[in-house]
Design a protein around this motif. Structure first.
Motif, mmCIF file in Angstrom:
data_model
loop_
_atom_site.group_PDB
_atom_site.id
_atom_site.type_symbol
_atom_site.label_atom_id
_atom_site.label_comp_id
_atom_site.label_asym_id
_atom_site.label_seq_id
_atom_site.Cartn_x
_atom_site.Cartn_y
_atom_site.Cartn_z
ATOM 1 N N ALA A 109 -3.775 19.475 2.919
ATOM 2 C CA ALA A 109 -3.210 18.194 3.329
ATOM 3 C C ALA A 109 -3.640 17.101 2.351
ATOM 4 O O ALA A 109 -4.539 17.294 1.519
ATOM 5 N N THR A 110 -2.993 15.948 2.474
ATOM 6 C CA THR A 110 -3.397 14.810 1.640
ATOM 7 C C THR A 110 -4.772 14.326 2.088
ATOM 8 O O THR A 110 -5.154 14.452 3.265
ATOM 9 N N TYR A 111 -5.499 13.778 1.141
ATOM 10 C CA TYR A 111 -6.804 13.207 1.461
ATOM 11 C C TYR A 111 -6.631 11.893 2.210
ATOM 12 O O TYR A 111 -5.685 11.142 1.966
ATOM 13 N N SER A 112 -7.566 11.596 3.093
ATOM 14 C CA SER A 112 -7.552 10.307 3.775
ATOM 15 C C SER A 112 -8.102 9.231 2.845
ATOM 16 O O SER A 112 -8.891 9.504 1.932
ATOM 17 N N LEU A 113 -7.668 7.988 3.082
ATOM 18 C CA LEU A 113 -8.182 6.885 2.272
ATOM 19 C C LEU A 113 -9.691 6.748 2.437
ATOM 20 O O LEU A 113 -10.396 6.392 1.485
ATOM 21 N N ALA A 114 -10.188 7.040 3.625
ATOM 22 C CA ALA A 114 -11.636 6.928 3.858
ATOM 23 C C ALA A 114 -12.409 7.914 2.995
ATOM 24 O O ALA A 114 -13.442 7.566 2.400
ATOM 25 N N SER B 294 -15.088 1.168 0.744
ATOM 26 C CA SER B 294 -14.507 1.354 2.062
ATOM 27 C C SER B 294 -13.018 1.608 1.953
ATOM 28 O O SER B 294 -12.382 1.254 0.953
ATOM 29 N N LYS B 295 -12.452 2.206 3.014
ATOM 30 C CA LYS B 295 -11.017 2.448 2.991
ATOM 31 C C LYS B 295 -10.236 1.131 3.028
ATOM 32 O O LYS B 295 -9.116 1.062 2.526
ATOM 33 N N GLU B 296 -10.848 0.076 3.601
ATOM 34 C CA GLU B 296 -10.169 -1.219 3.633
ATOM 35 C C GLU B 296 -9.971 -1.766 2.222
ATOM 36 O O GLU B 296 -8.912 -2.326 1.908
#
Length: 202
Positions: A82-87, A96-98
């Motif tokens: 799957a695609t990686y999460s931004l976090a 940070s993901k923000e």
């Protein structure tokens, strides 16, 4: 940009000449999905550049978002598929993901350490996220250029007397040359082929 266009044209000219000598169609040489994976540009943009057409790359922020989205789509997690999460991505270089999300909506450009961290995470070449498209495509075509030039050299039965190799030594010695010397020899062969093609017949 003129120099980048000229450099890409030199590569495309050499590829076309190699294709002709190998009885191949130039348009059949290019793997657009593979080139997209390496450059991060769309297949439509890549095809236009291969056709020597002008392309609109957008500004740096648009280029960054395009390249990041391509890496996210094409470079999946080997564990989950799957695609990686931004976090997960942001945590890999201490952010940070923000902060990453803000970059992706076009509010700025990554700092040098963030760009390096993102490129390292995805396993892409340095400069992938922000490099202009013409030199990025030119770099992506170099493995193909080397492959075809090697095929032409082998097909021509070329012999070398080069840096200590005797005339009777065939291409077993080619792989022992430094990479820069190999590239120089490839360019020389391409030039000889072009010269031979343009010589008047007797």
């Amino acid at each position: 940009m003129h120099d980048a266009r000229s450099a890409l044209n030199v590569t495309l000219d050499a590829l076309a000449q190699y294709a002709e000598n190998l009885n191949r169609q130039p348009q059949d040489l290019f793997d657009l999905p593979a080139l997209r994976r390496v450059t991060g540009d769309s297949e439509e943009m890549i095809q236009a550049m291969l056709n020597r057409e002008e392309v609109n790359e957008g500004d740096l922020r648009q280029r960054f978002v395009r390249r990041f989205e391509a890496a996210l789509e094409l470079r999946l997690s080997p564990d989950t598929g799957a695609t990686y999460s931004l976090a997960v991505i942001a945590a890999s270089y201490g952010q940070s993901k923000e902060s990453l999300r803000k970059l992706l909506v076009g509010t700025g450009l990554p700092a040098a350490h963030a760009q390096a961290g993102l490129e390292a995470f995805f396993g892409v070449d340095p400069g992938y996220l922000l490099s202009p498209s013409l030199p990025a495509l030119d770099r992506a075509l170099q493995p193909l250029l080397r492959q075809l030039s090697d095929e032409v050299i082998r097909a021509s039965g070329a012999r070398m007397s080069y840096r200590g190799f005797e005339d009777e030594d065939r291409l077993e010695g080619f792989s022992q040359l430094p990479p820069t010397d190999q590239d120089a020899l490839r360019r020389m062969v391409a030039g000889l082929l072009v010269t031979k093609k343009t010589e008047p017949t007797q």
